[in-house]
Write a protein that holds these residues in place. Structure first.
Motif, PDB file in Angstrom:
ATOM      1  N   TYR A 180       0.785  -1.212   0.021  1.00  0.00           N
ATOM      2  CA  TYR A 180       0.078  -0.119   0.058  1.00  0.00           C
ATOM      3  C   TYR A 180       1.003   1.245  -0.067  1.00  0.00           C
ATOM      4  O   TYR A 180       1.802   1.241   0.668  1.00  0.00           O
ATOM      5  N   GLN A 190      -3.459  -2.088   7.047  1.00  0.00           N
ATOM      6  CA  GLN A 190      -2.552  -2.211   5.883  1.00  0.00           C
ATOM      7  C   GLN A 190      -1.367  -2.176   6.293  1.00  0.00           C
ATOM      8  O   GLN A 190      -0.335  -2.614   5.508  1.00  0.00           O
ATOM      9  N   TYR A 193       0.035  -5.605   6.579  1.00  0.00           N
ATOM     10  CA  TYR A 193       0.318  -6.052   5.417  1.00  0.00           C
ATOM     11  C   TYR A 193       1.512  -5.751   4.700  1.00  0.00           C
ATOM     12  O   TYR A 193       2.367  -6.379   4.222  1.00  0.00           O
ATOM     13  N   SER A 275      -6.687  -5.153  -6.201  1.00  0.00           N
ATOM     14  CA  SER A 275      -6.908  -4.509  -5.019  1.00  0.00           C
ATOM     15  C   SER A 275      -7.599  -5.125  -3.942  1.00  0.00           C
ATOM     16  O   SER A 275      -7.586  -5.156  -2.853  1.00  0.00           O
ATOM     17  N   ARG A 278      -5.509  -7.879  -2.481  1.00  0.00           N
ATOM     18  CA  ARG A 278      -4.360  -7.072  -1.775  1.00  0.00           C
ATOM     19  C   ARG A 278      -5.443  -6.858  -0.271  1.00  0.00           C
ATOM     20  O   ARG A 278      -4.755  -6.990   0.840  1.00  0.00           O
ATOM     21  N   ASN A 279      -6.723  -6.359  -0.455  1.00  0.00           N
ATOM     22  CA  ASN A 279      -7.337  -6.070   0.749  1.00  0.00           C
ATOM     23  C   ASN A 279      -7.862  -7.293   1.554  1.00  0.00           C
ATOM     24  O   ASN A 279      -7.914  -7.162   2.849  1.00  0.00           O
ATOM     25  N   GLN A 283      -6.865  -8.138   5.521  1.00  0.00           N
ATOM     26  CA  GLN A 283      -7.699  -8.383   6.586  1.00  0.00           C
ATOM     27  C   GLN A 283      -7.254  -9.628   7.090  1.00  0.00           C
ATOM     28  O   GLN A 283      -7.593 -10.020   8.220  1.00  0.00           O
TER      29      GLN A 283
END
Length: 291
Positions: A180, A190, A193, A275, A278-279, A283
């Motif tokens: 990100y 994020q 991550y 996207s 990745r999200n 999570q």
């Protein structure tokens, strides 16, 4: 006691010429819009130590896919369903002759160089390389002009929702996961991550460090014939893989400054499927308390 292989350019060229014709005859003259010609070579690397065969990229990526393989890779690299990491490093060269448009080879540090783009797996073995692009070219441009990118966009090279990881210089895709962009307002999931992503991506930096530590001629290639540079780099990468496959543990890590910090982030529309993926991973890391 550690040993370091300091080999001559002539020896690396000799090794390159003794490799299968796929490597030595796959040098392509690429003409840019300004009529400048560059010389690049794309070479999928050795699939396994048993056959010593040069394999197609598609076969290689399939060869390491599977539930058990992914479990091993995830345990070592920390990232689910990851097959490796991609990045570029600069191989410094002497100033090219005028016919090669030398200004195109000046990189961000104002050194003359060519770019080696590589993907490596969790063992630090290269699974795909592309070498020869001028040092002034952005990583994203090299990547988007690579056979790996072309094949991945048109073929099923990453089955089972697998992927590789790359830094912010690369375009986010469902099969290339990037961090990100941190503008100071990232959510905690994020940030987590990004932390796990960075730790996973370190494998390619370590692979480059091992490559240049073992084959120190790659710190500066004193060659006048630019067309031979990609073959020499490919030969070194192939020898690097052979050393790893033969469990040689005397590899010396290189802290060479030509292994650049991350290239500037690429600016382009967000890829929707990348996207979403990745999200979901962000999570997942948050819910499972991953670090």
């Amino acid at each position: 006691m550690q040993t370091v292989a300091v080999v001559s350019i002539a020896l690396l060229i000799s090794v390159a010429s003794s490799l299968p014709n796929f490597l030595t005859n796959n040098i392509e003259g690429y003409t840019l819009p300004n009529n400048e010609t560059i010389y690049i070579i794309n070479a999928p690397m050795l699939a396994n130590s048993g056959s010593r065969n040069i394999v197609d990229t598609n076969v290689l990526l399939y060869a390491i896919v599977g539930a058990r393989a992914n479990e091993v890779i995830e345990k070592i690299m920390g990232f689910p369903r990851v097959l490796g990491a991609v990045d570029g490093c600069h191989i410094q060269i002497r100033a090219p002759q005028e016919k090669y448009h030398p200004m195109s080879y000046l990189n961000r540090k104002r050194d003359y160089s060519v770019i080696l783009q590589a993907v490596c797996d969790h063992t630090l073995r290269f699974t795909d390389i592309l070498s020869g692009w001028p040092g002034s070219v952005h990583d994203a441009r090299v990547f988007k002009n690579s056979p790996l990118y072309e094949a991945s966009c048109s073929e099923n090279l990453f089955p089972g929702d697998t992927h590789i990881v790359g830094d912010a210089a690369y375009p986010l895709q469902s099969w290339v996961l990037t961090p990100y962009k941190d503008t100071g307002n990232l959510a905690e999931c994020q940030k987590r991550y990004n932390f796990i992503h960075a730790n996973t991506r370190q494998t390619i930096e370590r692979a480059f460090g091992l490559l240049k530590g073992k084959w120190r001629r790659l710190r500066f290639l004193e060659m006048t014939k630019l067309e031979d540079v990609p073959s020499v780099i490919t030969a070194a990468c192939t020898l690097h893989n052979m050393c790893i496959e033969n469990n040689e543990n005397d590899l010396d890590m290189c802290s060479d400054t030509s292994i650049f910090a991350d290239a500037p982030a690429v600016s382009e529309p967000l890829n929707q499927s990348g996207s979403v993926k990745r999200n979901a991973l962000a999570q997942y890391f948050w819910s499972t308390n991953r670090y």
